[in-house]
Every structure is written in C-alpha cells, then in structure tokens.
Scaffold this active site. Sequence first.
Site, PDB file in Angstrom:
ATOM      1  N   ARG A  61       0.664  -1.324   0.020  1.00 24.35           N
ATOM      2  CA  ARG A  61       0.382   0.356   0.046  1.00 24.35           C
ATOM      3  C   ARG A  61       0.911   1.352   0.461  1.00 24.35           C
ATOM      4  O   ARG A  61       0.049   2.270  -0.922  1.00 24.35           O
ATOM      5  CB  ARG A  61      -0.526  -0.190   1.191  1.00 24.35           C
TER       6      ARG A  61
ATOM      7  N   ASP B 259     -20.180   4.463   1.066  1.00 24.95           N
ATOM      8  CA  ASP B 259     -20.259   3.172   1.697  1.00 24.95           C
ATOM      9  C   ASP B 259     -20.946   3.608   3.255  1.00 24.95           C
ATOM     10  O   ASP B 259     -21.767   2.586   3.077  1.00 24.95           O
ATOM     11  CB  ASP B 259     -18.657   2.944   2.739  1.00 24.95           C
TER      12      ASP B 259
ATOM     13  N   ARG C  26     -23.974   1.953   0.981  1.00 22.29           N
ATOM     14  CA  ARG C  26     -24.085   0.774   0.707  1.00 22.29           C
ATOM     15  C   ARG C  26     -24.873   0.367   2.430  1.00 22.29           C
ATOM     16  O   ARG C  26     -25.171  -0.713   2.510  1.00 22.29           O
ATOM     17  CB  ARG C  26     -22.980  -0.106   1.052  1.00 22.29           C
TER      18      ARG C  26
ATOM     19  N   HIS D  21     -12.450   5.579   4.575  1.00 22.09           N
ATOM     20  CA  HIS D  21     -12.344   4.676   3.764  1.00 22.09           C
ATOM     21  C   HIS D  21     -11.586   2.612   3.822  1.00 22.09           C
ATOM     22  O   HIS D  21     -10.613   2.918   3.201  1.00 22.09           O
ATOM     23  CB  HIS D  21     -12.311   4.985   1.904  1.00 22.09           C
TER      24      HIS D  21
END
Length: 350
Positions: free
Chosen positions: A123, A183, A186, A210
């Site tokens: 990452r 998010d 959802r 996030h």
Amino acid sequence: MQKTASSSTLGPDGLNIAQSFFKPIQGSSPPPPISRNTKISVIGVGNVGMAIAQTILTQGLVDEISLVDVNADKLRGEMLDLQHAAAFLPRTKISASVDYSSTVGSDLVIVTAGARQISGESRLNLLQRNLSLFKKMIPPLAQASPESILLVVSNPVDVLTYVAWKLSGFPSNRVIGSGTNLDSSRFRFLIADHLDLNAQDVQAYIVGEHGDSSVALWSSISVGGVPILSFLERQQIAYEKHMLEKIHKEVVQGAYEVIKLKGYTSWAIGYSVASLARSILRDQRSIHPVSVLAKGFHGIHGGDAFLSLPAQLGRSGVLGVTNVHLTEDEAKQLRESAKTILDLQSQLEI
C-alpha cells in the site's frame, strides 16, 4: 433572499441552533464569488471518471464540463461519445484536453486519476507512486482555478486528500475527499434490505477511513426518526453484536465483490460523487460523510488527518461538521482509524 429570524433561531431568547449544531473545521475560508456559468473539470477518464461525468451530465448540474487525461485518443473518444448524445441531455458544453490549462475557471475539480495497484504491491509503494502523480497534477490545477473546490476520488482517498490539500495550498474547507459517502450508501441499503423499506428512509453513517478501519455508527442509526438500537432495547428485542459486525463487513467488502464480478466499480461512485457535486454547486447545505480535516474532532490530535465525518456541504465546500454523538467505543475506533491514516502519511515525502 434573506433568512427570517425563525430560520436559524429557536425560542424566545433566539438560541442559534445552526452555530451549535455544526462545528467549523480548522483553517476554513469564506465562500468564493458565484460565477454566472458553472464549470466542473474531471481529471481522469477511466471507468470512475466517466461514470461521474455521465451522471453529472444527465442531472444537468453544470453549464460546462472539461475532461482531462494523459491518453489523448481515449480522451477524444469519450468526449465525442458524450457530445453525440447532446440531443438527449441538458445543454452542456463538453470539452477535453491533455493540458491542465483547459480546467481554468472551474468551480469544482474532481480528481479520479491515480496509479492502479499492481499485484503484490504494498500500500505504501502505491501511495508513493500516486504522490508522484499528484505532485505533477495538483499544483497546475490549483493555479488554473485558484477559487475552486478540489474533490478527490482517487484511492487511497483519505491520504490523497491530505496530499492534495498540502500541494494545492487551498484552505481546508475547499479540499474534500469522497470518503465514506458511498460506504454509507451501501450501509443504508443493507439496513433497508433487512427491514424491507426504502434506503432513503434510513439515516446511517460510516465514518473514519475509507477502508478496513472504517467505523459504523450504530448508536446513531434511525429509521423514520426512530433510533434503531434504543427501539430494540425498549421492545426487549434481542440482537447480537456479531450480526451488526457482519453488516459492517459486507459494507467494507462491497467494492471488492463488485470488482471481482465486473472488474471495476463505476455506477455507484458516479452517483455518489454527483450527489456531492450537487450539494456543493447548488449550495444545498446537505450532510454527507466525506473526508475532511478531522483534527480537533472526537479527540483526534497528533497530526492533520483527513478522514470521513458527517459534514455539511455548500458553495464554499465544507461548511461544518455535525456534532454527532459517538459512544466511547465508536470514538476509540475513530481515533484508531485516524492513527492508521497518520502512520501512512508520516512515511510520505511531502
């Protein structure tokens, strides 16, 4: 039109609820002058960028939209494809260029460009590659439209929103990340699906990063004005914590499932970002969970972390953050989420 006294105050003593309900973020600036025509620039014409552009066009939110990408052939093809639909859309000028100067005079600049993660890549390495890209991209965008609002969609969105803020030199209220707006959508959908009702009647937020360290605010969920958890307790209806955690996990895994099935996400993020654009450009003063400078909120200190909190959006960007009540556990999780982001930021050369 001027507000009447009753629109911002309650009670005989004129208590100003608006000032009590929202807390400004650090380093805010006043709203910019309103231009006659509204212009949005979308940086990056991949699946996400084009879904955003298409949704904004169909909703008639702007007078002009400018597309920017390094791939000249794809860029021109996408522009022509949209222009050929002119007879079916609200009148909007559509232009495209590989040059950032084409974005001059933008009211809102939406950044979707970013390096894709290579299989097995860390990452941090992905972040470093995106940092290099943002160093080339953000300064000329800020110079072309110094009064604009930057809306970052590229992932990892929280850290890249921080990067965009540092590189642009903009006040903190004019740099926003799309954060957990999708998010939370959802989340609302899954709760509505469990209760067999419309997701628009569910008020629920995912905050924080996030990503994997996001926090579901179960304590503040309401349906039709009824707080869910306290209702269940009053009715002595048993529920198990692991069921709540399962729903939150479905939210976090939602994007991964879509990517696994169709290769990428596009439509949901398109609608999500268009909703943010509408709130900002039309000064809707709607509340969205977006990535903002969170320093000073809920015990978050030790650095300039950008993460998602329920924020009121309008023509000057972030107007304030709601003083939403968090349980001790939720506040602790939020601070841990902030630490995750700050640890990543500390490894960046910026």
